[in-house]
Design an enzyme around this catalytic site. Structure first.
Site: not given
Ligand code: 3PY
Ligand code: MG
Length: 259
Positions: A178, A45, A152
Protein backbone atom coordinates in the site's frame (compact mmCIF):
# COMPACT_ATOMS: atom_id res chain seq x y z
CA UNK A 1 -0.23 -11.58 30.29
CA UNK A 2 3.15 -12.66 28.96
CA UNK A 3 4.17 -11.72 25.45
CA UNK A 4 6.95 -14.01 24.19
CA UNK A 5 7.35 -11.92 21.04
CA UNK A 6 7.92 -8.73 23.03
CA UNK A 7 10.44 -10.55 25.24
CA UNK A 8 12.33 -11.71 22.12
CA UNK A 9 12.32 -8.15 20.78
CA UNK A 10 13.63 -6.77 24.08
CA UNK A 11 16.47 -9.31 23.95
CA UNK A 12 17.31 -8.11 20.44
CA UNK A 13 16.42 -11.45 18.85
CA UNK A 14 15.07 -11.65 15.30
CA UNK A 15 11.48 -12.91 15.30
CA UNK A 16 9.90 -14.24 12.12
CA UNK A 17 6.14 -14.41 11.66
CA UNK A 18 3.51 -14.87 9.02
CA UNK A 19 0.02 -13.62 8.32
CA UNK A 20 -2.93 -15.99 8.70
CA UNK A 21 -5.25 -16.12 5.72
CA UNK A 22 -6.31 -19.77 5.98
CA UNK A 23 -7.97 -19.03 9.32
CA UNK A 24 -7.58 -22.65 10.36
CA UNK A 25 -6.63 -23.62 13.93
CA UNK A 26 -5.05 -26.78 12.50
CA UNK A 27 -2.94 -24.74 10.09
CA UNK A 28 -1.76 -22.64 13.05
CA UNK A 29 -0.85 -25.80 14.97
CA UNK A 30 1.19 -26.85 11.93
CA UNK A 31 2.88 -23.44 11.81
CA UNK A 32 3.83 -23.96 15.46
CA UNK A 33 6.05 -26.82 14.30
CA UNK A 34 8.02 -24.81 11.75
CA UNK A 35 10.27 -22.52 13.82
CA UNK A 36 8.10 -19.44 13.31
CA UNK A 37 7.78 -17.16 16.34
CA UNK A 38 4.49 -15.37 15.79
CA UNK A 39 1.40 -15.08 13.62
CA UNK A 40 -0.77 -12.14 12.66
CA UNK A 41 -4.46 -13.02 12.43
CA UNK A 42 -5.71 -10.79 9.66
CA UNK A 43 -9.12 -9.23 10.24
CA UNK A 44 -8.43 -6.64 7.51
CA UNK A 45 -7.74 -8.68 4.38
CA UNK A 46 -9.23 -12.02 5.44
CA UNK A 47 -12.85 -12.74 6.41
CA UNK A 48 -11.90 -13.44 10.06
CA UNK A 49 -13.79 -11.58 12.77
CA UNK A 50 -13.09 -11.48 16.52
CA UNK A 51 -14.82 -14.82 17.26
CA UNK A 52 -12.71 -16.66 14.68
CA UNK A 53 -9.63 -14.76 15.87
CA UNK A 54 -10.20 -16.09 19.40
CA UNK A 55 -10.16 -19.71 18.21
CA UNK A 56 -7.02 -19.05 16.17
CA UNK A 57 -5.37 -17.47 19.22
CA UNK A 58 -6.09 -20.59 21.28
CA UNK A 59 -4.34 -22.70 18.64
CA UNK A 60 -1.41 -20.26 18.55
CA UNK A 61 -1.01 -20.27 22.34
CA UNK A 62 -1.08 -24.09 22.44
CA UNK A 63 1.55 -24.18 19.70
CA UNK A 64 4.00 -21.70 21.24
CA UNK A 65 3.27 -18.88 18.78
CA UNK A 66 2.52 -15.33 19.87
CA UNK A 67 -0.72 -14.15 18.25
CA UNK A 68 -1.09 -10.57 17.07
CA UNK A 69 -4.13 -9.36 15.13
CA UNK A 70 -4.64 -6.86 12.35
CA UNK A 71 -7.82 -4.87 13.04
CA UNK A 72 -10.55 -4.65 10.41
CA UNK A 73 -11.03 -0.88 10.85
CA UNK A 74 -10.36 1.97 13.23
CA UNK A 75 -13.48 1.58 15.36
CA UNK A 76 -13.44 1.12 19.14
CA UNK A 77 -15.16 -2.27 18.95
CA UNK A 78 -12.72 -3.57 16.31
CA UNK A 79 -9.80 -2.72 18.62
CA UNK A 80 -11.35 -3.71 21.94
CA UNK A 81 -12.80 -7.08 20.93
CA UNK A 82 -9.48 -8.36 19.57
CA UNK A 83 -7.63 -7.24 22.70
CA UNK A 84 -10.29 -8.68 25.01
CA UNK A 85 -10.16 -12.11 23.32
CA UNK A 86 -6.41 -12.16 23.91
CA UNK A 87 -4.42 -10.55 21.08
CA UNK A 88 -0.92 -9.81 22.34
CA UNK A 89 -0.65 -6.93 19.90
CA UNK A 90 -2.51 -5.05 17.21
CA UNK A 91 -1.51 -4.02 13.71
CA UNK A 92 -3.58 -1.01 12.65
CA UNK A 93 -3.87 -0.50 8.88
CA UNK A 94 -4.77 2.49 6.74
CA UNK A 95 -3.72 5.26 9.12
CA UNK A 96 -3.90 8.78 7.69
CA UNK A 97 -3.23 11.11 10.62
CA UNK A 98 -1.66 11.56 14.03
CA UNK A 99 -5.17 12.11 15.43
CA UNK A 100 -6.29 8.67 14.20
CA UNK A 101 -3.34 7.05 15.95
CA UNK A 102 -4.11 8.94 19.17
CA UNK A 103 -7.68 7.67 18.95
CA UNK A 104 -6.42 4.09 18.56
CA UNK A 105 -4.13 4.54 21.59
CA UNK A 106 -7.16 5.67 23.60
CA UNK A 107 -9.02 2.48 22.59
CA UNK A 108 -6.07 0.10 23.03
CA UNK A 109 -4.18 1.26 26.12
CA UNK A 110 -5.50 1.60 29.63
CA UNK A 111 -5.19 4.84 31.64
CA UNK A 112 -3.02 6.78 32.16
CA UNK A 113 -1.82 6.22 28.54
CA UNK A 114 -5.27 5.79 26.96
CA UNK A 115 -8.87 5.11 27.89
CA UNK A 116 -9.25 1.38 27.16
CA UNK A 117 -12.40 -0.07 28.66
CA UNK A 118 -11.92 -2.72 31.37
CA UNK A 119 -13.81 -5.97 31.85
CA UNK A 120 -12.70 -9.45 33.03
CA UNK A 121 -12.17 -11.19 29.68
CA UNK A 122 -10.02 -13.85 28.04
CA UNK A 123 -7.07 -11.41 27.84
CA UNK A 124 -6.13 -12.19 31.47
CA UNK A 125 -8.05 -15.43 32.04
CA UNK A 126 -11.04 -13.45 33.33
CA UNK A 127 -8.82 -12.21 36.16
CA UNK A 128 -7.61 -15.71 37.15
CA UNK A 129 -4.32 -15.94 35.20
CA UNK A 130 -2.35 -13.93 37.74
CA UNK A 131 -3.15 -12.50 41.15
CA UNK A 132 -3.40 -8.83 40.29
CA UNK A 133 -5.40 -5.80 41.28
CA UNK A 134 -7.27 -4.04 38.49
CA UNK A 135 -4.59 -1.33 38.47
CA UNK A 136 -1.82 -3.94 38.19
CA UNK A 137 -3.62 -5.69 35.33
CA UNK A 138 -3.99 -2.38 33.49
CA UNK A 139 -0.29 -1.64 33.89
CA UNK A 140 0.80 -5.14 32.85
CA UNK A 141 -1.48 -5.19 29.81
CA UNK A 142 -0.23 -1.77 28.70
CA UNK A 143 3.34 -2.99 28.96
CA UNK A 144 2.84 -6.36 27.27
CA UNK A 145 0.46 -5.44 24.43
CA UNK A 146 2.16 -4.24 21.26
CA UNK A 147 0.43 -1.43 19.38
CA UNK A 148 1.79 -1.11 15.85
CA UNK A 149 0.11 1.34 13.46
CA UNK A 150 0.90 0.65 9.81
CA UNK A 151 2.69 3.19 7.67
CA UNK A 152 1.09 2.62 4.28
CA UNK A 153 -0.40 5.96 3.20
CA UNK A 154 1.29 9.14 2.00
CA UNK A 155 -0.26 11.00 4.94
CA UNK A 156 1.10 8.54 7.51
CA UNK A 157 4.53 8.80 5.88
CA UNK A 158 4.39 12.61 6.01
CA UNK A 159 3.69 12.47 9.78
CA UNK A 160 5.66 9.37 10.70
CA UNK A 161 8.02 11.17 13.09
CA UNK A 162 5.04 12.47 15.12
CA UNK A 163 3.25 9.10 15.01
CA UNK A 164 6.15 7.06 16.36
CA UNK A 165 6.78 9.65 19.11
CA UNK A 166 3.31 9.11 20.65
CA UNK A 167 3.24 7.39 24.04
CA UNK A 168 1.38 4.12 23.55
CA UNK A 169 2.78 3.44 20.08
CA UNK A 170 5.21 0.53 20.45
CA UNK A 171 6.36 0.58 16.87
CA UNK A 172 5.31 0.79 13.27
CA UNK A 173 4.54 -1.81 10.63
CA UNK A 174 5.40 -0.88 7.05
CA UNK A 175 2.82 -2.00 4.48
CA UNK A 176 5.05 -2.22 1.39
CA UNK A 177 2.23 -2.85 -1.06
CA UNK A 178 0.00 0.00 0.00
CA UNK A 179 2.83 2.45 0.68
CA UNK A 180 4.36 1.81 -2.75
CA UNK A 181 0.91 2.27 -4.30
CA UNK A 182 0.43 5.52 -2.36
CA UNK A 183 3.74 6.74 -3.79
CA UNK A 184 2.58 5.96 -7.35
CA UNK A 185 5.03 3.06 -7.70
CA UNK A 186 2.95 -0.10 -7.08
CA UNK A 187 5.04 -3.08 -6.02
CA UNK A 188 8.34 -1.34 -6.87
CA UNK A 189 9.86 -1.95 -3.45
CA UNK A 190 13.44 -1.36 -4.66
CA UNK A 191 12.64 1.91 -6.47
CA UNK A 192 14.79 4.66 -4.87
CA UNK A 193 11.72 6.72 -3.85
CA UNK A 194 10.02 3.71 -2.22
CA UNK A 195 13.24 2.47 -0.61
CA UNK A 196 13.86 5.98 0.79
CA UNK A 197 10.34 6.04 2.26
CA UNK A 198 10.88 2.66 3.96
CA UNK A 199 14.23 3.92 5.32
CA UNK A 200 12.58 7.10 6.63
CA UNK A 201 9.99 5.05 8.54
CA UNK A 202 12.57 2.66 9.98
CA UNK A 203 14.89 5.46 11.05
CA UNK A 204 12.04 7.51 12.57
CA UNK A 205 10.93 4.51 14.61
CA UNK A 206 14.40 3.74 15.87
CA UNK A 207 15.16 7.38 16.67
CA UNK A 208 12.05 7.38 18.88
CA UNK A 209 13.15 4.11 20.53
CA UNK A 210 10.33 2.20 18.83
CA UNK A 211 10.13 -1.01 16.77
CA UNK A 212 9.84 -1.38 13.01
CA UNK A 213 8.23 -4.48 11.41
CA UNK A 214 8.43 -5.23 7.68
CA UNK A 215 6.68 -7.64 5.34
CA UNK A 216 8.28 -9.73 2.59
CA UNK A 217 7.38 -12.73 0.48
CA UNK A 218 10.68 -14.58 0.47
CA UNK A 219 13.27 -16.18 2.74
CA UNK A 220 15.96 -13.94 1.23
CA UNK A 221 13.70 -10.96 1.93
CA UNK A 222 13.65 -11.93 5.61
CA UNK A 223 17.44 -12.04 5.77
CA UNK A 224 17.73 -8.75 3.83
CA UNK A 225 15.17 -7.13 6.13
CA UNK A 226 17.05 -8.03 9.30
CA UNK A 227 20.32 -6.93 7.67
CA UNK A 228 18.69 -3.56 6.89
CA UNK A 229 17.77 -3.18 10.56
CA UNK A 230 14.12 -4.19 10.87
CA UNK A 231 13.24 -5.62 14.28
CA UNK A 232 10.79 -8.31 13.14
CA UNK A 233 9.97 -9.76 9.73
CA UNK A 234 6.73 -11.09 8.31
CA UNK A 235 7.32 -13.88 5.82
CA UNK A 236 4.27 -13.85 3.60
CA UNK A 237 0.89 -15.37 4.32
CA UNK A 238 0.10 -18.96 5.29
CA UNK A 239 -1.99 -19.31 2.10
CA UNK A 240 1.05 -18.46 -0.04
CA UNK A 241 3.37 -20.65 2.02
CA UNK A 242 0.98 -23.55 1.38
CA UNK A 243 0.76 -22.89 -2.36
CA UNK A 244 4.52 -22.45 -2.74
CA UNK A 245 5.33 -25.50 -0.61
CA UNK A 246 2.97 -27.84 -2.47
CA UNK A 247 3.79 -26.34 -5.87
CA UNK A 248 7.50 -26.96 -5.28
CA UNK A 249 6.81 -30.59 -4.29
CA UNK A 250 4.56 -31.21 -7.32
CA UNK A 251 7.17 -29.73 -9.66
CA UNK A 252 9.90 -31.82 -8.01
CA UNK A 253 7.76 -34.97 -8.33
CA UNK A 254 7.12 -34.32 -12.03
CA UNK A 255 10.82 -33.69 -12.64
CA UNK A 256 11.72 -36.90 -10.83
CA UNK A 257 9.14 -38.79 -12.95
CA UNK A 258 10.92 -37.67 -16.15
CA UNK A 259 14.14 -39.42 -15.15
C1 3PY B 1 0.83 -3.89 2.66
O1 3PY B 1 1.85 -4.26 2.06
O2 3PY B 1 0.14 -2.93 2.31
C2 3PY B 1 0.42 -4.62 3.83
O3 3PY B 1 -0.49 -4.19 4.52
C3 3PY B 1 1.10 -5.91 4.16
O4 3PY B 1 0.21 -6.83 4.64
MG1 MG C 1 -1.73 -2.80 3.51
Amino acid sequence: MKNKLKEMLLRGEKPIGTFCGLNSPTAIECLGRTGLDFVIIDCEHSPAEAETAMELMRAAELSGLTALCRVRDLSRSAVLKLLDVGARGLIVPNIHSVEEVQQIIDYAKFAPIGQRGFCPTRKDGWGFDEECTVAETMEKMNASTLLLPQCETAEALAHIEEIVALEGVDGVFIGPFDLSIALGLPGQFDHPTVAAAFRRVREAAHKAGKLCFYFTGTAQGVADGFAAGYDAMLMGIDTLLLINGVKGQVEAAKKAMEK
